[in-house]
Enzyme design. Structure first.
Site, PDB file in Angstrom:
ATOM      1  N   ARG A  63       0.833  -1.201   0.000  1.00  0.00           N
ATOM      2  CA  ARG A  63       0.000   0.000   0.000  1.00  0.00           C
ATOM      3  C   ARG A  63       0.875   1.260   0.000  1.00  0.00           C
ATOM      4  NH1 ARG A  63      -5.856   0.692   0.114  1.00  0.00           N
ATOM      5  NH2 ARG A  63      -6.064   2.876   0.614  1.00  0.00           N
ATOM      6  N   HIS A 105     -18.352  14.122   0.809  1.00  0.00           N
ATOM      7  CA  HIS A 105     -18.897  12.909   1.426  1.00  0.00           C
ATOM      8  C   HIS A 105     -20.426  13.012   1.467  1.00  0.00           C
ATOM      9  CE1 HIS A 105     -18.978   9.375   3.949  1.00  0.00           C
ATOM     10  NE2 HIS A 105     -19.846   9.987   4.721  1.00  0.00           N
ATOM     11  N   ASP A 137      -7.587  14.474   6.340  1.00  0.00           N
ATOM     12  CA  ASP A 137      -6.455  14.179   7.226  1.00  0.00           C
ATOM     13  C   ASP A 137      -6.231  12.665   7.226  1.00  0.00           C
ATOM     14  OD1 ASP A 137      -8.405  13.100   8.840  1.00  0.00           O
ATOM     15  OD2 ASP A 137      -8.285  14.658  10.388  1.00  0.00           O
ATOM     16  N   ALA A 138      -5.458  12.171   8.174  1.00  0.00           N
ATOM     17  CA  ALA A 138      -5.080  10.753   8.139  1.00  0.00           C
ATOM     18  C   ALA A 138      -6.249   9.820   8.478  1.00  0.00           C
ATOM     19  CB  ALA A 138      -3.928  10.512   9.101  1.00  0.00           C
ATOM     20  N   GLY A 139      -7.326  10.346   9.033  1.00  0.00           N
ATOM     21  CA  GLY A 139      -8.460   9.501   9.390  1.00  0.00           C
ATOM     22  C   GLY A 139      -9.413   9.283   8.222  1.00  0.00           C
TER      23      GLY A 139
END
Ligand code: GAR
Length: 190
Positions: A63, A105, A137-139
């Site tokens: 990944r 979203h 962001d990373a989430g």
């Protein structure tokens, strides 16, 4: 404002950006990238002579290798901003270190994050849902919210009927947000 738009599906949000650009909005879609073959989004881009690329996770050993590869492909286009418009992959640390990314979203975050925002909201029985435009962001769908639009859930709505109504608002929201971000670039330094 130079945009790279990432897609996984039919690309109607991308189309709204291409149409807004043609009508004089201060945005330019310089490339469209997909994580899979055969997306409508890539076809829509090609019809407007916008360069496209496909970068599939399964073509990479890890990944992290995929993340590095898609980062390189996007960086080559020198975008001011990347738009995740129905892109169904989580972007990794290399990518987020190199690019500012906005996602759209189909639910009112922080409710119903993830890949099934519309069906999760419908199954939960909410009476109001909508769409959210946010920084990535990373989430998963956790970044700072930029804009939201609300949509009422009607009796008898299906996932498809509800998603179609959400997408009408979502496309307008995305064009408006990107026009705003093009006009006020203070986000570049925050
Ligand atoms: C949009 O509703 C977008 O919010 C959603 O996919 C749809 C893409 O439509 N994205 C997600 O669910 C991401 N979690 P489009 O391909 O017609 O623009």
């Amino acid at each position: 404002m130079r945009l790279v738009v990432l897609v996984s599906g039919s690309g109607t949000n991308l189309q709204a950006l291409l149409d807004a650009q043609a009508e004089g909005a201060p945005i330019k879609v310089v490339a469209v990238g997909a994580d899979r073959d055969g997306t409508g989004g890539v076809v829509r881009a090609a019809l407007r002579n916008v360069p496209t690329f496909t970068c599939r996770v399964q073509d990479h050993d890890t990944r992290a290798d995929w993340d590095a590869a898609i980062t390189r492909l996007v960086s080559a286009q020198a975008p001011d901003l990347v738009v995740s418009a129905g892109f169904m992959k989580v972007l990794g640390p290399d990518f987020l270190a190199a690019h500012k990314v906005v996602n759209t979203h189909p639910a009112l975050l922080p409710s119903f994050p993830g890949a099934h925002g519309v069906s999760d909201a419908l199954e939960h029985g909410v009476k109001v849902t909508g769409c959210t435009c946010h920084w990535v962001d990373a989430g998963v769908d956790t970044g700072r919210i930029i804009e939201q639009r609300a949509i009422r859930v009607e009796d008898g709505d299906t996932v498809e009927s509800l998603h179609e109504r959400i997408k009408v608002e979502e496309r307008a929201m995305l064009v408006e947000v990107l026009s705003r971000l093009a006009a006020d670039r203070t986000w570049r330094t925050t």
